[in-house]
Scaffold this active site. Structure first.
Site, PDB file in Angstrom:
ATOM      1  N   LYS A  81      -1.520  22.504   8.319  1.00 43.03           N
ATOM      2  CA  LYS A  81      -0.272  23.258   8.245  1.00 43.03           C
ATOM      3  C   LYS A  81       0.034  23.661   6.791  1.00 43.03           C
ATOM      4  O   LYS A  81      -0.624  23.181   5.858  1.00 43.03           O
ATOM      5  CB  LYS A  81       0.847  22.402   8.842  1.00 43.03           C
ATOM      6  CG  LYS A  81       0.681  22.167  10.358  1.00 43.03           C
ATOM      7  CD  LYS A  81       1.769  21.256  10.893  1.00 43.03           C
ATOM      8  CE  LYS A  81       1.746  21.153  12.403  1.00 43.03           C
ATOM      9  NZ  LYS A  81       2.810  20.240  12.909  1.00 43.03           N
ATOM     10  N   TYR A 121       3.984  27.837  19.858  1.00 38.50           N
ATOM     11  CA  TYR A 121       4.910  26.722  20.080  1.00 38.50           C
ATOM     12  C   TYR A 121       5.903  27.013  21.214  1.00 38.50           C
ATOM     13  O   TYR A 121       7.012  26.468  21.218  1.00 38.50           O
ATOM     14  CB  TYR A 121       5.657  26.392  18.794  1.00 38.50           C
ATOM     15  CG  TYR A 121       4.858  25.532  17.824  1.00 38.50           C
ATOM     16  CD1 TYR A 121       4.272  24.334  18.239  1.00 38.50           C
ATOM     17  CD2 TYR A 121       4.718  25.897  16.486  1.00 38.50           C
ATOM     18  CE1 TYR A 121       3.553  23.531  17.355  1.00 38.50           C
ATOM     19  CE2 TYR A 121       3.998  25.095  15.592  1.00 38.50           C
ATOM     20  CZ  TYR A 121       3.425  23.920  16.037  1.00 38.50           C
ATOM     21  OH  TYR A 121       2.719  23.117  15.155  1.00 38.50           O
ATOM     22  N   ASN A 123       4.531  17.524   8.678  1.00 40.75           N
ATOM     23  CA  ASN A 123       3.544  16.511   9.065  1.00 40.75           C
ATOM     24  C   ASN A 123       2.090  16.955   8.955  1.00 40.75           C
ATOM     25  O   ASN A 123       1.196  16.412   9.604  1.00 40.75           O
ATOM     26  CB  ASN A 123       3.880  15.926  10.442  1.00 40.75           C
ATOM     27  CG  ASN A 123       3.845  16.976  11.534  1.00 40.75           C
ATOM     28  OD1 ASN A 123       3.542  18.145  11.275  1.00 40.75           O
ATOM     29  ND2 ASN A 123       4.136  16.562  12.758  1.00 40.75           N
ATOM     30  N   HIS A 178      -1.939  19.852  12.734  1.00 38.78           N
ATOM     31  CA  HIS A 178      -1.778  20.005  14.185  1.00 38.78           C
ATOM     32  C   HIS A 178      -3.105  19.680  14.866  1.00 38.78           C
ATOM     33  O   HIS A 178      -4.167  20.029  14.359  1.00 38.78           O
ATOM     34  CB  HIS A 178      -1.403  21.453  14.520  1.00 38.78           C
ATOM     35  CG  HIS A 178      -1.515  21.751  15.989  1.00 38.78           C
ATOM     36  ND1 HIS A 178      -0.475  21.551  16.869  1.00 38.78           N
ATOM     37  CD2 HIS A 178      -2.563  22.181  16.750  1.00 38.78           C
ATOM     38  CE1 HIS A 178      -0.879  21.859  18.093  1.00 38.78           C
ATOM     39  NE2 HIS A 178      -2.141  22.246  18.048  1.00 38.78           N
ATOM     40  N   GLU A 234      -4.952  27.306  22.776  1.00 37.81           N
ATOM     41  CA  GLU A 234      -4.771  27.480  21.334  1.00 37.81           C
ATOM     42  C   GLU A 234      -5.986  28.135  20.681  1.00 37.81           C
ATOM     43  O   GLU A 234      -5.846  28.989  19.797  1.00 37.81           O
ATOM     44  CB  GLU A 234      -4.463  26.120  20.699  1.00 37.81           C
ATOM     45  CG  GLU A 234      -3.091  25.595  21.137  1.00 37.81           C
ATOM     46  CD  GLU A 234      -2.851  24.123  20.826  1.00 37.81           C
ATOM     47  OE1 GLU A 234      -1.771  23.616  21.175  1.00 37.81           O
ATOM     48  OE2 GLU A 234      -3.741  23.470  20.236  1.00 37.81           O
TER      49      GLU A 234
HETATM   50  P1  IDP Z   1       2.522  17.090  17.804  1.00 41.52           P
HETATM   51  O1  IDP Z   1       2.281  18.052  16.651  1.00 41.52           O
HETATM   52  O2  IDP Z   1       2.298  15.657  17.374  1.00 41.52           O
HETATM   53  O3  IDP Z   1       1.785  17.462  19.056  1.00 41.52           O
HETATM   54  P2  IDP Z   1       4.940  18.064  19.121  1.00 41.52           P
HETATM   55  O4  IDP Z   1       5.908  17.202  19.832  1.00 41.52           O
HETATM   56  O5  IDP Z   1       4.052  18.949  19.931  1.00 41.52           O
HETATM   57  O6  IDP Z   1       4.091  17.134  18.129  1.00 41.52           O
HETATM   58  O7  IDP Z   1       5.784  18.966  18.102  1.00 41.52           O
HETATM   59  C1  IDP Z   1       5.177  20.062  17.451  1.00 41.52           C
HETATM   60  C2  IDP Z   1       5.577  20.045  15.996  1.00 41.52           C
HETATM   61  O8  IDP Z   1       6.990  20.260  15.911  1.00 41.52           O
HETATM   62  C3  IDP Z   1       5.346  18.731  15.260  1.00 41.52           C
HETATM   63  O9  IDP Z   1       4.020  18.545  14.806  1.00 41.52           O
HETATM   64  C4  IDP Z   1       6.333  18.868  14.113  1.00 41.52           C
HETATM   65  O10 IDP Z   1       5.811  19.721  13.088  1.00 41.52           O
HETATM   66  C5  IDP Z   1       7.495  19.567  14.788  1.00 41.52           C
HETATM   67  N1  IDP Z   1       8.481  18.577  15.240  1.00 41.52           N
HETATM   68  C6  IDP Z   1       8.446  17.821  16.353  1.00 41.52           C
HETATM   69  N2  IDP Z   1       9.527  17.006  16.425  1.00 41.52           N
HETATM   70  C7  IDP Z   1      10.255  17.263  15.329  1.00 41.52           C
HETATM   71  C8  IDP Z   1      11.496  16.749  14.824  1.00 41.52           C
HETATM   72  O11 IDP Z   1      12.125  15.870  15.417  1.00 41.52           O
HETATM   73  N3  IDP Z   1      11.948  17.260  13.632  1.00 41.52           N
HETATM   74  C9  IDP Z   1      11.278  18.240  12.965  1.00 41.52           C
HETATM   75  N4  IDP Z   1      10.119  18.740  13.402  1.00 41.52           N
HETATM   76  C10 IDP Z   1       9.607  18.264  14.564  1.00 41.52           C
HETATM   77 MG    MG Z   2       2.039  19.113  20.301  1.00 42.28          MG
END
Ligand code: IDP
Ligand code: MG
Length: 150
Positions: free
Chosen positions: A10, A50, A113, A116, A127
């Site tokens: 990312k 997304y 984070n 992905h 994807e």
């Molecule tokens: P993942 O990337 O671990 O699969 P997902 O639940 O699919 O997680 O969420 C997609 C992305 O959305 C996450 O990687 C993160 O960047 C963002 N995200 C998810 N939950 C939060 C949150 O509570 N606060 C801010 N960003 C979030």
């Molecule tokens: Mg996800």
């Protein structure tokens, strides 16, 4: 089963110089890169990518984040690649991710984070199709392949 999964460094991972670190961890695990490119994701594609999160409280921030700078899009192949990559990446909230995982070692906030990885084989196919053309996916045999399986 040999699987393919979609992985993306990312914008924060690119800015913080983690491309090599992340590619290195996936290579060391024995996964094989099948495609790799830098890309600036347009907003409409980010919304498609997304779509499952539309309406959630973090959605607008997420679209801003993922379109805020170049990313590195990749496809990695190997035995159980989807689950293997998810376990290398660690939990969505890096504050809860185990040490030794990419997020557990390199990040602290869910909104930044670093990486992905597809969460299922069907997500991976969706994807990969969204971010790559067929001609960008390489079919090749690597010289270490006989040392990675029985
Ligand atoms: P993942 O990337 O671990 O699969 P997902 O639940 O699919 O997680 O969420 C997609 C992305 O959305 C996450 O990687 C993160 O960047 C963002 N995200 C998810 N939950 C939060 C949150 O509570 N606060 C801010 N960003 C979030
Ligand atoms: Mg996800």
């Amino acid at each position: 089963m040999i699987e393919r999964t979609f992985v993306m460094v990312k914008p924060d991972g690119v800015q913080r110089s983690f491309i090599g670190e992340i590619v290195g961890r996936l290579e060391k695990r024995g996964l094989k890169p099948v495609a790799l490119k830098m890309y600036r994701i347009p907003k409409d594609m980010a919304e498609r990518f997304y779509a499952e999160h539309k309406g959630k409280q973090f959605y607008d921030g997420l679209i801003n984040y993922i379109t805020s700078g170049p990313v590195v899009c990749m496809v990695w192949e190997g035995e159980g690649a989807v689950g293997a990559v998810r376990s290398l990446i660690g939990k969505t909230n890096p504050a809860e991710a185990l040490a030794g995982t990419i997020r557990g070692d390199l990040a602290l906030h869910p909104g930044k984070n670093v990486i992905h990885g597809s969460d299922s084989i069907s997500s991976a196919q969706r994807e990969i199709n969204l971010l790559f053309n067929d001609y960008e996916l390489m079919d090749y045999r690597r010289i270490d392949s006989e040392w990675l399986t029985e």
